[in-house]
Design an enzyme around this catalytic site. Structure first.
Site, PDB file in Angstrom:
ATOM      1  N   THR A  56      61.031  -9.531   3.051  1.00  0.00           N
ATOM      2  CA  THR A  56      59.572  -9.474   2.951  1.00  0.00           C
ATOM      3  C   THR A  56      59.132  -8.011   3.010  1.00  0.00           C
ATOM      4  O   THR A  56      59.840  -7.165   3.553  1.00  0.00           O
ATOM      5  CB  THR A  56      58.904 -10.301   4.067  1.00  0.00           C
ATOM      6  OG1 THR A  56      59.330  -9.793   5.326  1.00  0.00           O
ATOM      7  CG2 THR A  56      59.273 -11.778   3.945  1.00  0.00           C
ATOM      8  N   SER A  58      56.969  -5.803   4.593  1.00  0.00           N
ATOM      9  CA  SER A  58      56.948  -4.975   5.808  1.00  0.00           C
ATOM     10  C   SER A  58      58.310  -4.942   6.488  1.00  0.00           C
ATOM     11  O   SER A  58      58.726  -3.908   7.012  1.00  0.00           O
ATOM     12  CB  SER A  58      55.896  -5.478   6.797  1.00  0.00           C
ATOM     13  OG  SER A  58      54.605  -5.290   6.277  1.00  0.00           O
ATOM     14  N   CYS A  59      59.010  -6.074   6.471  1.00  0.00           N
ATOM     15  CA  CYS A  59      60.333  -6.139   7.115  1.00  0.00           C
ATOM     16  C   CYS A  59      61.314  -5.223   6.404  1.00  0.00           C
ATOM     17  O   CYS A  59      62.093  -4.517   7.045  1.00  0.00           O
ATOM     18  CB  CYS A  59      60.858  -7.569   7.116  1.00  0.00           C
ATOM     19  SG  CYS A  59      59.772  -8.735   7.950  1.00  0.00           S
ATOM     20  N   GLN A  60      61.267  -5.232   5.076  1.00  0.00           N
ATOM     21  CA  GLN A  60      62.202  -4.429   4.293  1.00  0.00           C
ATOM     22  C   GLN A  60      61.821  -2.946   4.287  1.00  0.00           C
ATOM     23  O   GLN A  60      62.680  -2.089   4.365  1.00  0.00           O
ATOM     24  CB  GLN A  60      62.290  -4.948   2.855  1.00  0.00           C
ATOM     25  CG  GLN A  60      63.181  -4.124   1.954  1.00  0.00           C
ATOM     26  CD  GLN A  60      64.615  -3.984   2.467  1.00  0.00           C
ATOM     27  OE1 GLN A  60      65.214  -4.924   2.961  1.00  0.00           O
ATOM     28  NE2 GLN A  60      65.169  -2.783   2.372  1.00  0.00           N
ATOM     29  N   LEU A  64      63.439  -3.021   9.299  1.00  0.00           N
ATOM     30  CA  LEU A  64      64.894  -2.929   9.353  1.00  0.00           C
ATOM     31  C   LEU A  64      65.435  -1.530   9.071  1.00  0.00           C
ATOM     32  O   LEU A  64      66.252  -1.026   9.851  1.00  0.00           O
ATOM     33  CB  LEU A  64      65.533  -3.947   8.401  1.00  0.00           C
ATOM     34  CG  LEU A  64      67.063  -3.932   8.342  1.00  0.00           C
ATOM     35  CD1 LEU A  64      67.673  -4.242   9.701  1.00  0.00           C
ATOM     36  CD2 LEU A  64      67.546  -4.914   7.280  1.00  0.00           C
TER      37      LEU A  64
END
Length: 170
Positions: A56, A58-60, A64
């Protein structure tokens, strides 16, 4: 059940869905395994990070990669292991790790599909079955020394590596 907080002990019987990364080909999937975090975290300083979903935006982009890039700083603060969980299954989490060039056993990506840890002990995102965006530090004796949840799951502040590093320097 209220969220875990600093001073609480990490609970027993926390199991995540894990597909170890044995090669960097995201199209080749390994076999899923149970990862008993309760026993694997014993005598280790672990950072447990929850994200709404692999791949997703923001996660990518913001969550992370900084943990990967700054793992050496975490290690200097005594961290043995970073585990990132999401509501995705272990195969998706493994593919996400491969795309991000994660190798070894210092940073592990796992599905929170076995124990629904985020809902039972952390924070969910309020978006159906998705995990919330939060981070906690579990000390070698099993005590949680840091735990914080993003009030807006589209942001990465208190659950990001910078906040965790700051908590480790206290």
């Amino acid at each position: 059940m209220p969220p875990l907080k600093p001073g609480d002990k990490f609970p027993e019987n926390v199991v995540f869905d894990w597909v170890p990364i044995k090669n960097q080909d995201a199209t080749l999937a390994g076999s899923p395994q149970d990862y008993n975090a309760s026993s694997e975290f014993k005598n280790k300083k672990a950072v447990l990070v929850s994200v709404p979903g692999a791949f997703t935006p923001s996660c990518q982009a913001y969550h992370l990669p900084p943990y990967i890039d700054q793992f050496d700083k975490l290690k200097k603060q005594g961290v043995d292991l970073v585990v990132v969980i999401a509501s995705n299954d272990g195969w998706v989490m493994s593919a996400w790790g491969k795309v991000n060039r994660i190798e070894g056993n210092d940073i592990l990506l796992m599905g929170d599909t076995k124990s629904f840890f985020s809902k039972n002990h952390g924070w969910d995102a309020g978006m159906g079955d998705r995990n919330g965006r939060w981070a906690m530090v579990i000390e070698k004796d099993g005590t949680i020394s840091y735990a914080d949840n993003e009030s807006d799951p589209s942001k990465v502040t208190v659950s990001g590596v910078d906040a965790v590093l700051k908590s480790l320097q206290k």
